[in-house]
Design a protein around this motif. Sequence first.
Motif, PDB file in Angstrom:
ATOM      1  N   GLY A   1      36.331  42.634  43.392  1.00  0.00           N
ATOM      2  CA  GLY A   1      37.759  42.675  43.092  1.00  0.00           C
ATOM      3  C   GLY A   1      38.050  42.327  41.650  1.00  0.00           C
ATOM      4  N   ALA A   2      37.298  41.370  41.098  1.00  0.00           N
ATOM      5  CA  ALA A   2      37.476  41.014  39.689  1.00  0.00           C
ATOM      6  C   ALA A   2      37.039  42.161  38.785  1.00  0.00           C
ATOM      7  CB  ALA A   2      36.693  39.753  39.363  1.00  0.00           C
ATOM      8  N   LEU A   3      35.952  42.848  39.165  1.00  0.00           N
ATOM      9  CA  LEU A   3      35.458  43.968  38.374  1.00  0.00           C
ATOM     10  C   LEU A   3      36.467  45.112  38.350  1.00  0.00           C
ATOM     11  CD1 LEU A   3      33.036  45.304  36.860  1.00  0.00           C
ATOM     12  CD2 LEU A   3      32.294  46.169  39.081  1.00  0.00           C
ATOM     13  N   VAL A   4      36.931  45.504  39.537  1.00  0.00           N
ATOM     14  CA  VAL A   4      37.886  46.611  39.620  1.00  0.00           C
ATOM     15  C   VAL A   4      39.254  46.181  39.108  1.00  0.00           C
ATOM     16  CG1 VAL A   4      39.003  48.253  41.179  1.00  0.00           C
ATOM     17  CG2 VAL A   4      36.602  47.649  41.513  1.00  0.00           C
ATOM     18  N   GLY A   5      39.627  44.927  39.388  1.00  0.00           N
ATOM     19  CA  GLY A   5      40.899  44.431  38.891  1.00  0.00           C
ATOM     20  C   GLY A   5      40.980  44.462  37.376  1.00  0.00           C
ATOM     21  N   GLU A   6      39.898  44.070  36.708  1.00  0.00           N
ATOM     22  CA  GLU A   6      39.923  44.129  35.245  1.00  0.00           C
ATOM     23  C   GLU A   6      39.967  45.572  34.752  1.00  0.00           C
ATOM     24  OE1 GLU A   6      37.619  42.818  31.162  1.00  0.00           O
ATOM     25  OE2 GLU A   6      36.786  42.153  33.083  1.00  0.00           O
ATOM     26  N   ALA A   7      39.258  46.471  35.441  1.00  0.00           N
ATOM     27  CA  ALA A   7      39.327  47.882  35.061  1.00  0.00           C
ATOM     28  C   ALA A   7      40.760  48.398  35.181  1.00  0.00           C
ATOM     29  CB  ALA A   7      38.384  48.709  35.929  1.00  0.00           C
ATOM     30  N   MET A   8      41.445  47.994  36.255  1.00  0.00           N
ATOM     31  CA  MET A   8      42.853  48.370  36.414  1.00  0.00           C
ATOM     32  C   MET A   8      43.697  47.769  35.293  1.00  0.00           C
ATOM     33  SD  MET A   8      43.408  47.881  40.517  1.00  0.00           S
ATOM     34  CE  MET A   8      42.683  49.014  41.720  1.00  0.00           C
ATOM     35  N   ALA A   9      43.407  46.506  34.943  1.00  0.00           N
ATOM     36  CA  ALA A   9      44.165  45.850  33.878  1.00  0.00           C
ATOM     37  C   ALA A   9      43.976  46.563  32.548  1.00  0.00           C
ATOM     38  CB  ALA A   9      43.733  44.388  33.760  1.00  0.00           C
ATOM     39  N   LYS A  10      42.756  46.965  32.265  1.00  0.00           N
ATOM     40  CA  LYS A  10      42.486  47.666  31.000  1.00  0.00           C
ATOM     41  C   LYS A  10      43.216  49.002  30.962  1.00  0.00           C
ATOM     42  CE  LYS A  10      38.593  47.116  28.974  1.00  0.00           C
ATOM     43  NZ  LYS A  10      37.149  47.108  28.571  1.00  0.00           N
ATOM     44  N   ALA A  11      43.166  49.746  32.074  1.00  0.00           N
ATOM     45  CA  ALA A  11      43.881  51.024  32.135  1.00  0.00           C
ATOM     46  C   ALA A  11      45.385  50.806  32.012  1.00  0.00           C
ATOM     47  CB  ALA A  11      43.552  51.734  33.449  1.00  0.00           C
ATOM     48  N   ASN A  12      45.893  49.786  32.669  1.00  0.00           N
ATOM     49  CA  ASN A  12      47.320  49.464  32.670  1.00  0.00           C
ATOM     50  C   ASN A  12      47.815  49.082  31.282  1.00  0.00           C
ATOM     51  OD1 ASN A  12      49.841  48.778  34.126  1.00  0.00           O
ATOM     52  ND2 ASN A  12      49.327  46.664  33.587  1.00  0.00           N
TER      53      ASN A  12
ATOM     54  N   PHE B   1      39.753  43.161  49.783  1.00  0.00           N
ATOM     55  CA  PHE B   1      39.352  43.721  48.485  1.00  0.00           C
ATOM     56  C   PHE B   1      40.576  44.187  47.701  1.00  0.00           C
ATOM     57  CE2 PHE B   1      38.508  47.681  46.148  1.00  0.00           C
ATOM     58  CZ  PHE B   1      37.736  47.162  45.108  1.00  0.00           C
ATOM     59  N   GLN B   2      41.479  44.898  48.375  1.00  0.00           N
ATOM     60  CA  GLN B   2      42.684  45.375  47.696  1.00  0.00           C
ATOM     61  C   GLN B   2      43.534  44.209  47.210  1.00  0.00           C
ATOM     62  OE1 GLN B   2      44.443  47.935  50.650  1.00  0.00           O
ATOM     63  NE2 GLN B   2      42.776  49.423  50.538  1.00  0.00           N
ATOM     64  N   ARG B   3      43.601  43.153  48.019  1.00  0.00           N
ATOM     65  CA  ARG B   3      44.360  41.977  47.603  1.00  0.00           C
ATOM     66  C   ARG B   3      43.738  41.344  46.359  1.00  0.00           C
ATOM     67  NH1 ARG B   3      45.914  38.756  53.218  1.00  0.00           N
ATOM     68  NH2 ARG B   3      47.395  40.309  54.011  1.00  0.00           N
ATOM     69  N   ALA B   4      42.410  41.281  46.321  1.00  0.00           N
ATOM     70  CA  ALA B   4      41.744  40.686  45.160  1.00  0.00           C
ATOM     71  C   ALA B   4      42.048  41.477  43.896  1.00  0.00           C
ATOM     72  CB  ALA B   4      40.234  40.614  45.412  1.00  0.00           C
ATOM     73  N   CYS B   5      42.055  42.797  44.004  1.00  0.00           N
ATOM     74  CA  CYS B   5      42.355  43.627  42.822  1.00  0.00           C
ATOM     75  C   CYS B   5      43.756  43.340  42.291  1.00  0.00           C
ATOM     76  CB  CYS B   5      42.226  45.105  43.171  1.00  0.00           C
ATOM     77  SG  CYS B   5      40.550  45.650  43.523  1.00  0.00           S
ATOM     78  N   GLN B   6      44.738  43.302  43.188  1.00  0.00           N
ATOM     79  CA  GLN B   6      46.110  43.065  42.757  1.00  0.00           C
ATOM     80  C   GLN B   6      46.313  41.622  42.306  1.00  0.00           C
ATOM     81  OE1 GLN B   6      48.190  45.704  42.323  1.00  0.00           O
ATOM     82  NE2 GLN B   6      46.300  46.740  42.896  1.00  0.00           N
ATOM     83  N   ALA B   7      45.617  40.690  42.967  1.00  0.00           N
ATOM     84  CA  ALA B   7      45.719  39.288  42.556  1.00  0.00           C
ATOM     85  C   ALA B   7      45.135  39.076  41.177  1.00  0.00           C
ATOM     86  CB  ALA B   7      45.021  38.390  43.571  1.00  0.00           C
ATOM     87  N   TYR B   8      44.127  39.857  40.808  1.00  0.00           N
ATOM     88  CA  TYR B   8      43.601  39.765  39.447  1.00  0.00           C
ATOM     89  C   TYR B   8      44.714  40.037  38.433  1.00  0.00           C
ATOM     90  CZ  TYR B   8      40.779  40.472  35.291  1.00  0.00           C
ATOM     91  OH  TYR B   8      40.265  40.357  34.018  1.00  0.00           O
ATOM     92  N   LEU B   9      45.474  41.102  38.650  1.00  0.00           N
ATOM     93  CA  LEU B   9      46.571  41.451  37.738  1.00  0.00           C
ATOM     94  C   LEU B   9      47.645  40.367  37.736  1.00  0.00           C
ATOM     95  CD1 LEU B   9      46.969  45.215  38.729  1.00  0.00           C
ATOM     96  CD2 LEU B   9      45.800  44.322  36.712  1.00  0.00           C
ATOM     97  N   TRP B  10      48.005  39.911  38.920  1.00  0.00           N
ATOM     98  CA  TRP B  10      49.067  38.897  39.047  1.00  0.00           C
ATOM     99  C   TRP B  10      48.695  37.597  38.354  1.00  0.00           C
ATOM    100  CZ3 TRP B  10      47.696  34.684  42.328  1.00  0.00           C
ATOM    101  CH2 TRP B  10      48.685  33.700  42.444  1.00  0.00           C
ATOM    102  N   ALA B  11      47.440  37.172  38.476  1.00  0.00           N
ATOM    103  CA  ALA B  11      47.023  35.859  37.979  1.00  0.00           C
ATOM    104  C   ALA B  11      46.725  35.830  36.489  1.00  0.00           C
ATOM    105  CB  ALA B  11      45.782  35.394  38.755  1.00  0.00           C
TER     106      ALA B  11
END
Length: 461
Positions: free
Chosen positions: A267-278, A43-53
């Motif tokens: 992971g896509a859901l949380v990853g995008e939330a991280m991207a928006k905050a970032n 799950f953590q990898r998916a979150c970070q991979a969302y940002l990377w990709a």
Amino acid sequence: MTTGERAPQGVSTRIGTLQFTHDFANGYPSRETLETLFDARDFQRACQAYLWALPAASFVAWQQGVSGLGAGNGQIAAFLTYAARKGILTANATTPYYLGFADLSDGPLIMEMPEGVRGGIIDAWQRSLPGTEKAGRYLLVAPGTEPPQDTDGLAVRQSATMNIMIGVRLTATDPVKMDAALAAIKVYPYAQRERPPSTPILDAGTTAWSATPPRGMEYWALVNDVLQREPAQPRDTLFWAMLRPLGFEKGKPFSPDQRQTALLTEGALVGEAMAKANTADRRFADVKYRPDSHWDFALQLDADNPDAFWDLLDERAAWFYEAVSAGPDMAPKRPGPSSAYLGAYRDSTGAWLDGGRSYRLRVPPDPPVGLFWSVTVYDVDTRALILNPQQIADRSSRMPLNTNADGSVDIYCGPTPPPGNEQNWIPTVAGRNWFAYFRLYEPQQAYFDRSWPLPDFEPVP
């Protein structure tokens, strides 16, 4: 925990929306804890991979969107209307766009970039091919292939990826010069160099389309598309290895099982939330244009070392979550034929910009631009031009705006027009928060030394 101490028998943790307890009663994890830990890892990898990709996934979404409008391989499409430009992430509403995508696996292409345009060619990770923002005749070659022997009069550029994007923007206002520049743009196979065909331009019209990356498993389908059709870049090897337990492997179908699908979806859901905050709250060094306002440098790319930007995970994710393409002329360090981008997400009080409130942005006199400046408003969710009934998303110095006695210009953003100042108004929509870009075309020294102030959006009654 010091050496010799026993690990705690139960450690509570959270993975996404699920709560788990880790059991290390006798040192080794229980079977349930093993599954929990591997789920947490993936799950953590998916979150970070969302940002990377984000750069590559955005490129594929953009390419598919333009292809869906009917543009063939290497064909240029014109985005002239509000509806057409609304499909592009943070498009400029002032100048027309001419975009095309090409797959170099079909063979080398020649691109003729005339004088009088601003453009460039990017690869599938949205890195600029060096020097292609200038006028010239470019021979575009696929990765891992030798250029043809006959390259007289051609500037050879080898892409790191099979797929590329060709972009052109016209900043001239003279219709004759614009028509001449358009007629001189050509994209054709190298094999047709002796008799280059004309390049018909497809008018995107008013058809609804979107280059915004999709959510959920559709996002990961785009990531897998990149994996399958593009060469792996050395800087990305570790990320591809991290994604293998989630079903990504070159040369094999992407068929995630139930467990992988659940983790990737969240992971896509949380990853995008991280991207928006970032993006909205950029916590990077020297990101503020000036300490007395909330305007950020939207693109923190070093124009003297642009390739290093792709090693900055958070900085590049902050840009590519809401924008497309990145090159030295989009983050200049000195005056020249370039453009600069400042982004605002908060008002003068530090609150998020709200579509149901009214604001005033006072643009000080003597803006440091060689061509013009513009203020454009975007929807936070889509990152595209704000959708309002008036189809007005920007105001610029090219427009007949009301000017104050000292030369400053008041731009108003809100759901209702300011009395007597409607031509300076950008309509917003209650319930839809927004952010803004302030663009400077051919920025001058006062921008680079930051002596020209740009105030915040001020709430008004």
